[in-house]
Enzyme design. Structure first.
Site, short mmCIF file in Angstrom:
data_model
loop_
_atom_site.label_atom_id
_atom_site.label_comp_id
_atom_site.label_asym_id
_atom_site.label_seq_id
_atom_site.Cartn_x
_atom_site.Cartn_y
_atom_site.Cartn_z
N LYS A 1 41.62 14.26 23.00
CA LYS A 1 41.13 14.64 22.17
C LYS A 1 41.04 14.05 20.92
CE LYS A 1 42.63 18.09 19.72
NZ LYS A 1 43.05 19.32 18.97
N ARG B 1 41.98 29.04 15.55
CA ARG B 1 42.97 29.33 16.35
C ARG B 1 43.04 30.54 17.08
NH1 ARG B 1 46.00 24.41 15.71
NH2 ARG B 1 47.97 24.44 16.16
N ARG C 1 55.61 9.78 30.31
CA ARG C 1 55.61 8.90 29.28
C ARG C 1 57.24 8.37 29.05
NH1 ARG C 1 51.56 11.49 24.47
NH2 ARG C 1 53.50 13.05 24.28
N ARG D 1 61.19 11.29 25.83
CA ARG D 1 61.43 12.28 24.33
C ARG D 1 61.46 13.74 25.05
NH1 ARG D 1 56.19 11.29 20.89
NH2 ARG D 1 56.27 13.44 21.14
N ARG E 1 53.93 23.92 26.02
CA ARG E 1 52.95 23.78 25.13
C ARG E 1 51.36 23.91 25.75
NH1 ARG E 1 54.23 17.83 23.92
NH2 ARG E 1 52.42 17.75 22.65
#
Ligand code: AMP
Length: 215
Positions: free
Chosen positions: A15, A90, A129, A162, A173
């Protein structure tokens, strides 16, 4: 024609990349409530002080605060030709309040756009990642792996993951995103302005589809 977009997309959907390309092409600002709030916190404004603890706990800042911020921002002259809302609304109350505000300013939302990517792919993009400890070069073990596992191609440094890219955190999430946006999607669906672009393939092809939906 002014382009007034509510942009939706899960973490990892791309996005942000599409938003940047829209800003460049249409010369319209991106309004991210997260960014505005982080700035208020960093500046230590009264509002920032109020928002700080809530943001740190991962909760939502009160609708009243966020709406006030958005209203101030939307009244700036650079929003006349359009804007991209990011991270707002939201919830349904925010979506309703936004409609009221924009009706009074005579600049209604033209499109709610979701950059959609299937969950398995998102998990790979985010959990895959890896970053080099020495030079910060990024890899993805599924899509752009280093030649030797765990070692940076560029400098030979060690690669690490991470904490917020760990599977459990990512799952959480993505679940939060699904729960929050389901309501927003159904809100704009009812209004007939909800559109979806699949966020897979080349970035330029995705952008072409986005632009086609906007014009
Ligand atoms: P973001 O960068 O969009 O994930 O936002 C970071 C944090 O700012 C969120 O976790 C919330 O605490 C707060 N925030 C951002 N946008 C909103 C919003 N529209 N309503 C309430 N809280 C928000």
């Amino acid at each position: 024609m002014a382009i007034r977009v509510v942009l939706l997309g899960a973490p990892g959907a791309g996005k942000g990349t599409q938003a940047k390309m829209l800003i460049d092409k249409f010369k319209i600002p991106q309004i991210s409530t997260g960014d505005i709030l982080r700035k208020a916190v960093a500046d230590g404004t009264p509002l920032g002080k109020e928002a700080k603890a809530i943001m740190e706990s991962g909760g939502l800042v009160s609708d009243k605060i966020v709406l006030g911020l958005v209203e101030d921002r939307l009244k700036q002259p650079d929003c006349k030709n359009g804007f991209i809302l990011d991270g707002f609304p939201r919830n349904t109350a925010q979506a309703e309040a936004l409609d009221k505000l924009l009706a009074s300013l005579n600049m209604p939302i033209t499109i709610a756009l979701t950059v959609d990517v299937e969950k398995g792919e998102l998990m790979k993009r985010l959990t895959g990642r890896r970053t080099c400890k020495s030079c910060q070069q990024m890899y993805n073990i599924y899509f752009t792996p280093p030649k030797k596992e765990g070692v940076c191609d560029k400098c030979g440094g060690a690669l690490f993951q991470r904490d917020d890219d760990k599977e459990e955190t990512i799952k959480k999430r993505l679940d939060v995103y699904d729960t929050q946006t389901a309501l927003i999607i159904s809100y704009y669906n009812k209004k007939g302005i909800m559109k979806t672009v699949m966020g897979v393939g080349s970035i330029d092809d995705i952008f072409k589809k986005v632009v086609a939906l906007l014009s």
